[in-house]
Design a protein around this motif. Structure first.
Motif, PDB file in Angstrom:
ATOM      1  N   ILE A 295       8.410  -0.865  62.086  1.00  0.00           N
ATOM      2  CA  ILE A 295       9.073  -2.057  62.619  1.00  0.00           C
ATOM      3  C   ILE A 295      10.564  -2.000  62.290  1.00  0.00           C
ATOM      4  O   ILE A 295      10.944  -1.776  61.139  1.00  0.00           O
ATOM      5  N   SER A 296      11.406  -2.183  63.300  1.00  0.00           N
ATOM      6  CA  SER A 296      12.850  -2.189  63.074  1.00  0.00           C
ATOM      7  C   SER A 296      13.522  -2.897  64.241  1.00  0.00           C
ATOM      8  O   SER A 296      13.339  -2.488  65.392  1.00  0.00           O
ATOM      9  N   ARG A 297      14.281  -3.952  63.923  1.00  0.00           N
ATOM     10  CA  ARG A 297      15.013  -4.644  64.992  1.00  0.00           C
ATOM     11  C   ARG A 297      15.884  -3.663  65.762  1.00  0.00           C
ATOM     12  O   ARG A 297      15.814  -3.579  66.986  1.00  0.00           O
ATOM     13  N   SER A 298      16.705  -2.916  65.035  1.00  0.00           N
ATOM     14  CA  SER A 298      17.669  -2.015  65.682  1.00  0.00           C
ATOM     15  C   SER A 298      17.012  -0.760  66.218  1.00  0.00           C
ATOM     16  O   SER A 298      17.505  -0.145  67.159  1.00  0.00           O
ATOM     17  N   GLY A 299      15.929  -0.333  65.580  1.00  0.00           N
ATOM     18  CA  GLY A 299      15.320   0.959  65.922  1.00  0.00           C
ATOM     19  C   GLY A 299      16.191   2.115  65.470  1.00  0.00           C
ATOM     20  O   GLY A 299      16.026   3.244  65.936  1.00  0.00           O
ATOM     21  N   ALA A 300      17.120   1.848  64.552  1.00  0.00           N
ATOM     22  CA  ALA A 300      18.088   2.877  64.158  1.00  0.00           C
ATOM     23  C   ALA A 300      18.217   3.034  62.643  1.00  0.00           C
ATOM     24  O   ALA A 300      19.006   3.860  62.183  1.00  0.00           O
ATOM     25  N   THR A 301      17.482   2.275  61.858  1.00  0.00           N
ATOM     26  CA  THR A 301      17.587   2.360  60.393  1.00  0.00           C
ATOM     27  C   THR A 301      17.063   3.715  59.912  1.00  0.00           C
ATOM     28  O   THR A 301      15.931   4.101  60.218  1.00  0.00           O
ATOM     29  N   SER A 302      17.908   4.420  59.162  1.00  0.00           N
ATOM     30  CA  SER A 302      17.567   5.812  58.805  1.00  0.00           C
ATOM     31  C   SER A 302      16.230   5.937  58.095  1.00  0.00           C
ATOM     32  O   SER A 302      15.434   6.819  58.410  1.00  0.00           O
TER      33      SER A 302
ATOM     34  N   SER B  13      23.818 -11.460  65.286  1.00  0.00           N
ATOM     35  CA  SER B  13      23.946 -11.692  63.841  1.00  0.00           C
ATOM     36  C   SER B  13      23.400 -10.541  63.031  1.00  0.00           C
ATOM     37  O   SER B  13      22.559  -9.780  63.501  1.00  0.00           O
ATOM     38  N   ILE B  14      23.857 -10.483  61.786  1.00  0.00           N
ATOM     39  CA  ILE B  14      23.338  -9.462  60.866  1.00  0.00           C
ATOM     40  C   ILE B  14      21.986  -9.899  60.313  1.00  0.00           C
ATOM     41  O   ILE B  14      21.026  -9.134  60.315  1.00  0.00           O
ATOM     42  N   ALA B  15      21.896 -11.147  59.849  1.00  0.00           N
ATOM     43  CA  ALA B  15      20.627 -11.627  59.284  1.00  0.00           C
ATOM     44  C   ALA B  15      19.623 -11.864  60.415  1.00  0.00           C
ATOM     45  O   ALA B  15      19.941 -12.485  61.427  1.00  0.00           O
ATOM     46  N   GLN B  16      18.421 -11.375  60.221  1.00  0.00           N
ATOM     47  CA  GLN B  16      17.410 -11.488  61.283  1.00  0.00           C
ATOM     48  C   GLN B  16      16.768 -12.876  61.288  1.00  0.00           C
ATOM     49  O   GLN B  16      16.330 -13.350  60.243  1.00  0.00           O
ATOM     50  N   THR B  17      16.709 -13.501  62.444  1.00  0.00           N
ATOM     51  CA  THR B  17      15.981 -14.782  62.570  1.00  0.00           C
ATOM     52  C   THR B  17      15.087 -14.702  63.816  1.00  0.00           C
ATOM     53  O   THR B  17      13.893 -14.496  63.705  1.00  0.00           O
TER      54      THR B  17
ATOM     55  N   LEU C 213      27.118  -6.851  53.896  1.00  0.00           N
ATOM     56  CA  LEU C 213      25.989  -6.329  54.690  1.00  0.00           C
ATOM     57  C   LEU C 213      26.416  -5.768  56.046  1.00  0.00           C
ATOM     58  O   LEU C 213      27.353  -6.263  56.665  1.00  0.00           O
ATOM     59  N   ASP C 214      25.680  -4.767  56.492  1.00  0.00           N
ATOM     60  CA  ASP C 214      25.795  -4.265  57.860  1.00  0.00           C
ATOM     61  C   ASP C 214      24.472  -4.528  58.563  1.00  0.00           C
ATOM     62  O   ASP C 214      23.432  -4.623  57.908  1.00  0.00           O
ATOM     63  N   ALA C 215      24.522  -4.587  59.884  1.00  0.00           N
ATOM     64  CA  ALA C 215      23.284  -4.858  60.635  1.00  0.00           C
ATOM     65  C   ALA C 215      22.288  -3.721  60.505  1.00  0.00           C
ATOM     66  O   ALA C 215      21.075  -3.922  60.539  1.00  0.00           O
ATOM     67  N   VAL C 216      22.811  -2.505  60.327  1.00  0.00           N
ATOM     68  CA  VAL C 216      21.925  -1.351  60.235  1.00  0.00           C
ATOM     69  C   VAL C 216      22.393  -0.483  59.070  1.00  0.00           C
ATOM     70  O   VAL C 216      23.594  -0.250  58.911  1.00  0.00           O
ATOM     71  N   VAL C 217      21.455  -0.018  58.284  1.00  0.00           N
ATOM     72  CA  VAL C 217      21.805   0.918  57.208  1.00  0.00           C
ATOM     73  C   VAL C 217      21.508   2.331  57.705  1.00  0.00           C
ATOM     74  O   VAL C 217      20.355   2.666  57.989  1.00  0.00           O
ATOM     75  N   GLU C 218      22.583   3.127  57.832  1.00  0.00           N
ATOM     76  CA  GLU C 218      22.398   4.520  58.278  1.00  0.00           C
ATOM     77  C   GLU C 218      22.830   5.446  57.145  1.00  0.00           C
ATOM     78  O   GLU C 218      23.966   5.383  56.686  1.00  0.00           O
TER      79      GLU C 218
ATOM     80  N   LYS D 225      19.413 -15.545  50.329  1.00  0.00           N
ATOM     81  CA  LYS D 225      20.379 -14.645  49.678  1.00  0.00           C
ATOM     82  C   LYS D 225      21.444 -14.199  50.683  1.00  0.00           C
ATOM     83  O   LYS D 225      22.639 -14.333  50.436  1.00  0.00           O
ATOM     84  N   GLU D 226      20.979 -13.639  51.815  1.00  0.00           N
ATOM     85  CA  GLU D 226      21.920 -13.064  52.786  1.00  0.00           C
ATOM     86  C   GLU D 226      22.900 -14.112  53.307  1.00  0.00           C
ATOM     87  O   GLU D 226      24.096 -13.901  53.342  1.00  0.00           O
ATOM     88  N   MET D 227      22.343 -15.224  53.774  1.00  0.00           N
ATOM     89  CA  MET D 227      23.215 -16.202  54.444  1.00  0.00           C
ATOM     90  C   MET D 227      23.960 -17.070  53.448  1.00  0.00           C
ATOM     91  O   MET D 227      25.131 -17.351  53.631  1.00  0.00           O
TER      92      MET D 227
ATOM     93  N   GLY E  36       8.937  -0.892  57.263  1.00  0.00           N
ATOM     94  CA  GLY E  36      10.243  -1.350  57.736  1.00  0.00           C
ATOM     95  C   GLY E  36      11.168  -1.414  56.528  1.00  0.00           C
ATOM     96  O   GLY E  36      10.798  -0.973  55.428  1.00  0.00           O
ATOM     97  N   CYS E  37      12.357  -1.968  56.704  1.00  0.00           N
ATOM     98  CA  CYS E  37      13.331  -2.107  55.606  1.00  0.00           C
ATOM     99  C   CYS E  37      13.874  -3.526  55.610  1.00  0.00           C
ATOM    100  O   CYS E  37      14.128  -4.093  56.675  1.00  0.00           O
ATOM    101  N   GLY E  38      14.115  -4.083  54.448  1.00  0.00           N
ATOM    102  CA  GLY E  38      14.679  -5.434  54.381  1.00  0.00           C
ATOM    103  C   GLY E  38      13.748  -6.415  55.053  1.00  0.00           C
ATOM    104  O   GLY E  38      12.544  -6.450  54.779  1.00  0.00           O
ATOM    105  N   SER E  39      14.290  -7.185  56.003  1.00  0.00           N
ATOM    106  CA  SER E  39      13.453  -8.168  56.715  1.00  0.00           C
ATOM    107  C   SER E  39      12.211  -7.521  57.298  1.00  0.00           C
ATOM    108  O   SER E  39      11.110  -8.073  57.226  1.00  0.00           O
ATOM    109  N   THR E  40      12.394  -6.347  57.898  1.00  0.00           N
ATOM    110  CA  THR E  40      11.244  -5.742  58.575  1.00  0.00           C
ATOM    111  C   THR E  40      10.232  -5.166  57.578  1.00  0.00           C
ATOM    112  O   THR E  40       9.060  -4.985  57.918  1.00  0.00           O
ATOM    113  N   TYR E  41      10.655  -4.897  56.346  1.00  0.00           N
ATOM    114  CA  TYR E  41       9.665  -4.566  55.302  1.00  0.00           C
ATOM    115  C   TYR E  41       8.829  -5.823  54.994  1.00  0.00           C
ATOM    116  O   TYR E  41       7.602  -5.748  54.866  1.00  0.00           O
TER     117      TYR E  41
HETATM  118  C1  F1P Z   1      16.722  -3.764  58.624  1.00  0.00           C
HETATM  119  C2  F1P Z   1      17.794  -4.423  57.749  1.00  0.00           C
HETATM  120  C3  F1P Z   1      17.914  -5.916  57.952  1.00  0.00           C
HETATM  121  C4  F1P Z   1      18.960  -6.515  57.065  1.00  0.00           C
HETATM  122  C5  F1P Z   1      20.203  -5.700  56.929  1.00  0.00           C
HETATM  123  C6  F1P Z   1      20.123  -4.273  57.148  1.00  0.00           C
HETATM  124  O1  F1P Z   1      17.138  -3.531  59.917  1.00  0.00           O
HETATM  125  O2  F1P Z   1      17.438  -4.152  56.421  1.00  0.00           O
HETATM  126  O3  F1P Z   1      16.706  -6.566  57.683  1.00  0.00           O
HETATM  127  O4  F1P Z   1      19.227  -7.837  57.439  1.00  0.00           O
HETATM  128  O5  F1P Z   1      21.379  -6.278  57.145  1.00  0.00           O
HETATM  129  O6  F1P Z   1      19.040  -3.849  57.979  1.00  0.00           O
HETATM  130  P1  F1P Z   1      16.194  -3.036  61.080  1.00  0.00           P
HETATM  131  O7  F1P Z   1      15.641  -1.689  60.683  1.00  0.00           O
HETATM  132  O8  F1P Z   1      15.109  -4.032  61.246  1.00  0.00           O
HETATM  133  O9  F1P Z   1      17.106  -2.942  62.263  1.00  0.00           O
END
Ligand code: F1P
Length: 349
Positions: A97-104, A149-153, A341-346, A230-232, A49-54
């Motif tokens: 693992i990815s909340r959005s299912g869209a992180t590149s 929200s952007i930060a995952q909880t 920050l953005d919710a998804v990094v594409e 850090k994020e919040m 995963g990335c970020g929180s999901t990593y």
């Molecule tokens: C992963 C993520 C988040 C983080 C951020 C950007 O997203 O790194 O953990 O808070 O703002 O994206 P996802 O792949 O779980 O949707």
């Protein structure tokens, strides 16, 4: 009316129904999950995963290692993608693992895995329509974990419950899978005390650094707690494995340090001894665990869940999330909108 953080707070406080949904989602996929448990005892499980999901991947892999004695590791999706020749063997399993299912990076790691092995991953996320949720052999989707929200909880906690449930089935531990079902109830009870204490300690702005200590599965959760800070709240924080803290980082302890210990039952004496040591050096401590006592002028939260240690790690999360949330509020920040920050990094194509 102060509306700063209104989404984040609502999400933190409404997380236990999403934990429940996570248990149900895993239960419905039981047969498909168990088919991954049958094969090659030598196979490796890669969580990513990335970020929180990593950080969730780190926790999920450590959890599988501890309950199933399977070979498992958590790797950032970017590494799996950039260094793709270094990883897969045919029989390995990817858990993406990815909340959005869209992180590149996560999607690219999945594509690299599919190309290299011809297999399809197990995915965990919160959006059924996402690209990721179409790519797995098993897709564990928890819509109630989805967030504004952007930060995952709430999403993090519910996807973590799904990962724990998945692991209990991969480990063929039906007893543990059944025990997990009690977690939403215990979590609901705990949220009250977590909120009260999180408010008191999150608002103490005299602390200028926070260290989160956790071992095994709890190291990934300590990383996530540190990211939340850090994020919040734009505050200095770092995670460490418990006993690592003595090997250098403890030099940083001052009278304005807060050390939060995610203690286990299994290694309680060793972990408490680190916390006692940092308290004697001047830090304040908060101890979280099944049955714990505070040190000096610090604080403690006891879960008193009476549930097996292998399924109750999610109980650490609500307090850690509220601590970061309250610190952000005390600093005049808006936890719903972390800086830069953005919710998804594409990534660009
Ligand atoms: C992963 C993520 C988040 C983080 C951020 C950007 O997203 O790194 O953990 O808070 O703002 O994206 P996802 O792949 O779980 O949707």
């Amino acid at each position: 009316m102060d509306i700063r953080g209104r989404y984040t707070l609502a999400e933190i406080l409404s997380q236990t129904p999403a934990w429940q949904e996570a248990c149900e989602v895993v239960g419905r996929a039981r047969d498909a999950i168990e088919s991954f448990a049958q094969l090659d005892a030598d196979r490796q499980f890669f969580f990513t995963g990335c970020g929180s999901t990593y950080y969730l991947a780190l926790a999920g892999a450590a959890h599988l290692r501890s309950i199933a004695h399977r070979r498992a590791q958590g790797i950032p999706a970017s590494e799996l993608w950039l260094d793709r020749e270094a990883y897969w063997r045919q029989e390995d399993v990817l858990i993406a693992i990815s909340r959005s299912g869209a992180t590149s990076e996560t999607l690219r790691a999945v594509d690299a895995y599919r190309f290299a092995t011809g297999g399809s991953p197990i995915t965990i996320g919160c959006y059924a329509g996402s690209y990721l949720a179409q790519r797995g052999q098993v897709n564990l989707v928890i819509p109630q974990g989805a967030e504004e929200s952007i930060a995952q909880t709430r999403s993090f906690a519910s996807m973590f419950v799904a990962a724990v449930g998945l692991n209990t089935l991969l480990a063929k531990r039906n007893d543990l899978f059944a025990a997990l079902a009690a977690m939403p109830h215990v979590g609901g009870r705990l949220l009250e005390s977590a909120r009260t204490l999180g408010k008191i300690w999150g608002r103490r702005l005299e602390f200028d650094r926070t260290y989160f200590l956790g071992s095994g599965t709890r190291y990934g959760l300590a990383c996530e707690a540190s990211l939340k800070m850090k994020e919040m709240s734009l505050s200095h924080s770092e995670p460490f494995h418990f006993l690592e803290f003595r090997h250098g980082p403890k030099s940083m302890i001052t009278e304005t340090s807060l050390v939060v210990g995610l203690v286990s039952e299994r290694n309680l004496p060793h972990e408490m001894s680190v916390l006692n040591e940092v308290a004697s050096l001047g830090a304040r401590t908060i101890v979280l665990g099944e049955r714990v006592e505070k040190i000096g002028e610090g604080a403690a939260i006891s879960f008193e869940s009476e549930l097996p240690e292998q399924v109750r790690d999610v109980l650490y999360l609500p307090f850690l999330q509220i601590l970061a949330f309250e610190r952000a509020i005390a600093k005049g920040l808006d936890p719903d909108h972390p800086r830069h920050l953005d919710a998804v990094v594409e990534l660009e194509k």
